[in-house]
Motif scaffolding. Sequence first.
Motif, mmCIF file in Angstrom:
data_model
loop_
_atom_site.group_PDB
_atom_site.id
_atom_site.type_symbol
_atom_site.label_atom_id
_atom_site.label_comp_id
_atom_site.label_asym_id
_atom_site.label_seq_id
_atom_site.Cartn_x
_atom_site.Cartn_y
_atom_site.Cartn_z
ATOM 1 N N UNK A 13 0.818 -1.208 0.000
ATOM 2 C CA UNK A 13 0.000 0.000 0.000
ATOM 3 C C UNK A 13 0.847 1.251 0.000
ATOM 4 N N UNK A 14 1.893 1.275 0.818
ATOM 5 C CA UNK A 14 2.779 2.439 0.875
ATOM 6 C C UNK A 14 3.499 2.636 -0.454
ATOM 7 N N UNK A 15 3.897 1.522 -1.068
ATOM 8 C CA UNK A 15 4.587 1.603 -2.355
ATOM 9 C C UNK A 15 3.678 2.222 -3.415
ATOM 10 N N UNK A 16 2.427 1.761 -3.450
ATOM 11 C CA UNK A 16 1.494 2.283 -4.443
ATOM 12 C C UNK A 16 1.224 3.770 -4.214
ATOM 13 N N UNK A 17 1.129 4.158 -2.961
ATOM 14 C CA UNK A 17 0.901 5.573 -2.649
ATOM 15 C C UNK A 17 2.039 6.439 -3.159
ATOM 16 N N UNK A 18 3.262 5.944 -3.065
ATOM 17 C CA UNK A 18 4.413 6.732 -3.510
ATOM 18 C C UNK A 18 4.370 6.953 -5.016
ATOM 19 N N UNK A 19 3.932 5.933 -5.770
ATOM 20 C CA UNK A 19 3.835 6.097 -7.220
ATOM 21 C C UNK A 19 2.654 6.981 -7.594
ATOM 22 N N UNK A 20 1.564 6.851 -6.861
ATOM 23 C CA UNK A 20 0.398 7.692 -7.121
ATOM 24 C C UNK A 20 0.745 9.159 -6.910
ATOM 25 N N UNK A 21 1.495 9.432 -5.858
ATOM 26 C CA UNK A 21 1.923 10.808 -5.578
ATOM 27 C C UNK A 21 2.815 11.362 -6.684
ATOM 28 N N UNK A 22 3.519 10.442 -7.371
ATOM 29 C CA UNK A 22 4.415 10.859 -8.452
ATOM 30 C C UNK A 22 3.691 10.993 -9.784
ATOM 31 N N UNK A 23 2.375 10.755 -9.795
ATOM 32 C CA UNK A 23 1.602 10.967 -11.010
ATOM 33 C C UNK A 23 1.207 9.725 -11.781
ATOM 34 N N UNK A 24 1.472 8.538 -11.228
ATOM 35 C CA UNK A 24 1.107 7.293 -11.905
ATOM 36 C C UNK A 24 -0.265 6.832 -11.432
#
Length: 199
Positions: A13-24
């Motif tokens: 979940x944390x990993x996905x949040x980091x990519x979402x924050x980067x625009x993915x």
Amino acid sequence: MPTEPLPGLSRLGQLLESFTSAGLAIRQRTAGRPRPLPPATDPAAYRIIQEGLTNAHKHGRDHEVRLLPAYGPGALDITVRNAMRAGPAPAGGTGLGLGLTGMRERARATGGFLSAVARPAHPGMDRLTKREREVLGLVAGGLSNDDIARRLYVSPHTAKTHVNRIMTKLGARDRAQLVVVAYQTGFTRFCRHLWRPGV
């Protein structure tokens, strides 16, 4: 000084949040019932997903990716799917190629494999049969003809025939160029990470 344990899927979940924050934009769902993975497999699965999402973010056409971890009775399949931008491979041999190599090595280290599959984009791609598409994915994943034969329960001669027909249809002069065509025109990236419970 104690070292921090390697991340596993409990931190997905944390990993996905980091990519979402980067625009993915990530469309994620899980198939099967999640269960604890063997010590070597858990961090490998995490890193494979991380690298797959990184490649999608760097090389994807529309910054959207689909992620599907699927838990089976004795295996974990990880599917990362995204549209690829057309164009030449990254200069200097960096980027997508090294990312796929890293994922392939992590999968192999725990008894699995990685396969890259392309959807029709190359002029000859739509001429491939379903079996030839499957073989192309295995070739792009680094499997030899003997490996492909064992994977598909066919003879090495049959595997070689499939590869030769694919090369003819795609206009590839050799196996290396076939892999390049698969990567450069690819739409789907699929990696299957096998494991045995209790190993």
